[in-house]
Design an enzyme around this catalytic site. Structure first.
Site, PDB file in Angstrom:
ATOM      1  N   GLY A 110       0.786  -1.221   0.000  1.00 38.47           N
ATOM      2  CA  GLY A 110       0.000   0.000   0.000  1.00 38.47           C
ATOM      3  C   GLY A 110       0.816   1.267   0.000  1.00 38.47           C
ATOM      4  N   ARG A 111       2.099   1.149   0.347  1.00 44.50           N
ATOM      5  CA  ARG A 111       2.972   2.336   0.308  1.00 44.50           C
ATOM      6  C   ARG A 111       4.395   1.959  -0.092  1.00 44.50           C
ATOM      7  NH1 ARG A 111       4.338   4.029   6.571  1.00 44.50           N
ATOM      8  NH2 ARG A 111       4.475   1.935   7.439  1.00 44.50           N
ATOM      9  N   ASP A 127       1.051 -11.165   7.259  1.00 45.39           N
ATOM     10  CA  ASP A 127       1.525 -10.359   6.129  1.00 45.39           C
ATOM     11  C   ASP A 127       2.856  -9.694   6.433  1.00 45.39           C
ATOM     12  OD1 ASP A 127      -0.598  -8.933   7.809  1.00 45.39           O
ATOM     13  OD2 ASP A 127       0.450  -7.236   6.917  1.00 45.39           O
ATOM     14  N   GLY A 141      -0.234   6.261   1.061  1.00 42.28           N
ATOM     15  CA  GLY A 141       0.920   5.647   0.415  1.00 42.28           C
ATOM     16  C   GLY A 141       2.256   6.254   0.797  1.00 42.28           C
TER      17      GLY A 141
END
Length: 480
Positions: A95-96, A255, A129
């Protein structure tokens, strides 16, 4: 021998792009405003053959501040899912961060370059992000500190600061960092394709990981089972090293678990100050799921989640047999790590009990974890006062110390000096350099990083001072 290169000469490939489109999305980095170099690791640069003399501050700022791309770079963000605080989240992903590509290092190892804080991706959900300067400083110092201590980890090449403003707990400066790893694949990558019922892609992912990272498993009857077995053992050994050093990860979601057994994703991590087994370094972790003493069991639980995602490729009974290796592998590795720190060589049936009682004395006295090992070095040299001052001058401590000194041999002092860090990345030290860096002064950051590179040598004198009450075993937010 691979030649040294400048930034303009680096040529990236991208092995992950061999996989089909469902595995990732192509994304261009979003430039930071007026990027500038904050920190640079020559040790990490050496891994990829990057000559520091051919990497100017301006070049580093442009390439890793989102203004330019290295040759061959075709950035992508990967998709994955994961169990977060025990609950399954269907889609996460980079996501970033963007995978810029990979290249062969000086030792023949292939390294991925990932740009963190590069802007929004399809997997950013409600995020911007971006990364805060304080968070990338912590990851930069944390990963390089663990690497110097011999702990498997991703590495940090550089930090780029900027005038980009981001909103976290307040308005902060946005920054980016480049981290290096042979692979950034996580347990969550496998979970995503398992829970979305895509067995073909799951098999492709497993084959990819085996081909590039576990090629020796290809000759086994079931290569996927062989890979999983090794992942379990690597993960057990990794957490054993964390525990022996008093390192708390803080967010052991699936994750954030590396398929290569590396320390991955430095959020609210911390090293123990006082020995407090139930220390929680993450303020978000209200129930202590990821407390220090929970880390071994959580790591095994995460391996169970990975096993579940592989049930279409490996028989469940075989996965269970492989999983059963976790606890003995962890116990062996942890005992060996602790024996090194205590200067104990060889084997004795009482070693486990000696270590356990030492931990009990630490907890009872609320003694500083890493200081106590240094005090024991004085005891080995015949000066017991420092360790008695930490553990207490009582019959139980004297009895333990007598048995301990009777167990070690003439090599103890040398062994301990090799494995007991003089400089530990305590949270208050990190916070001090962050506060200065936020004011534009990066000198203390450079000094701390230099000391952490050689942790077992006499380092920062301030690290030997007692930790102030308010700075002991502090908890941090997930935005850290």
């Amino acid at each position: 021998m691979m030649k040294w290169s400048g930034l303009d000469q680096l040529q990236l490939g991208n092995r992950f792009a061999e996989l089909p489109e469902p595995f990732y999305s192509l994304v261009q980095p979003q430039p930071l405003k007026n990027p500038h170099l904050v920190a640079f690791s020559t040790d990490a640069a050496a891994l990829i053959g990057l000559d520091p003399c051919q990497a100017s501050s301006q070049q580093l700022s442009e390439y890793f501040g989102g203004l330019r791309l290295l040759k061959g770079s075709n950035p992508l963000a990967t998709v994955y899912s994961g169990h977060q605080f025990g609950g399954y989240t269907a889609q996460l992903g980079d996501g970033r961060a963007l995978l810029l590509g990979d290249l062969e290092g000086r030792d023949g190892q292939r390294w991925e370059l990932q740009l963190k804080g590069s802007g929004k991706t399809p997997y950013s959900r409600h995020g911007d992000g971006r990364a805060a300067l304080r968070s990338v400083i912590r990851e930069y110092l944390g990963s390089e500190a663990l690497a110097a201590l011999g702990v498997p980890t991703t590495r940090a090449l550089c930090i780029i600061g900027s005038e980009t403003q981001i909103c976290r707990e307040s308005i902060e400066s946005g920054a980016s960092m480049v981290r290096l790893s042979p692979s950034h694949i996580r347990f969550g990558h496998f979970e995503y394709f398992y829970y979305t019922r895509r067995p073909e892609q799951l098999k492709q992912l497993a084959d990819f990981v085996i081909r590039h990272h576990y090629p020796h498993c290809s000759a086994e009857t079931n290569p996927c089972l062989a890979m999983y077995s090794e992942v379990v053992e690597r993960t057990a050994r990794l957490v054993a090293q964390w525990q022996a050093l008093g390192f708390c990860h803080g967010v052991m979601n699936t994750d954030n678990m590396s398929i290569l057994g590396l320390t991955l994703d430095y959020g609210p991590f911390g090293f123990l100050d006082d020995y407090q087994p139930d220390y929680i370094c993450n303020r978000t972790d209200e129930h202590g799921r990821y407390a220090y003493h929970q880390q071994p069991s959580i790591a095994m639980w995460n391996c169970v989640c990975l096993a579940q995602s592989l049930t279409g490729l490996v028989r469940q009974a075989d996965l269970q047999t492989a999983l059963n290796r976790f606890q003995p592998e962890y116990a062996i590795a942890y005992t060996e790590q602790m024996k090194r720190r205590l200067g104990i060589e060889g084997k004795d049936v009482q070693d486990g009990a000696l270590i356990e009682e030492f931990l009990q004395l630490l907890e009872q006295a609320k003694a500083d974890y890493n200081f106590t090992f240094l005090a024991l070095e004085h005891a080995v040299a015949g000066e017991a006062e420092p360790v008695m001052a930490l553990l207490g001058d009582n019959s139980r401590v004297r009895d333990w110390l007598s048995r301990y000194l009777g167990r070690i041999n003439i090599n103890a002092a040398q062994l301990m000096s090799q494995y007991n860090p003089r400089v530990v990345l305590r949270n208050y030290l990190a916070q001090q350099v962050i506060e200065q860096a936020e004011q534009g002064d990066y000198s203390e950051l450079a000094k701390l990083h230099a000391a952490l590179r050689t942790p077992c040598k006499e380092g920062l004198s301030r690290d030997f001072q007692p930790v102030r009450d308010g700075d002991r075993n502090v908890s941090l937010s997930c935005s850290s």
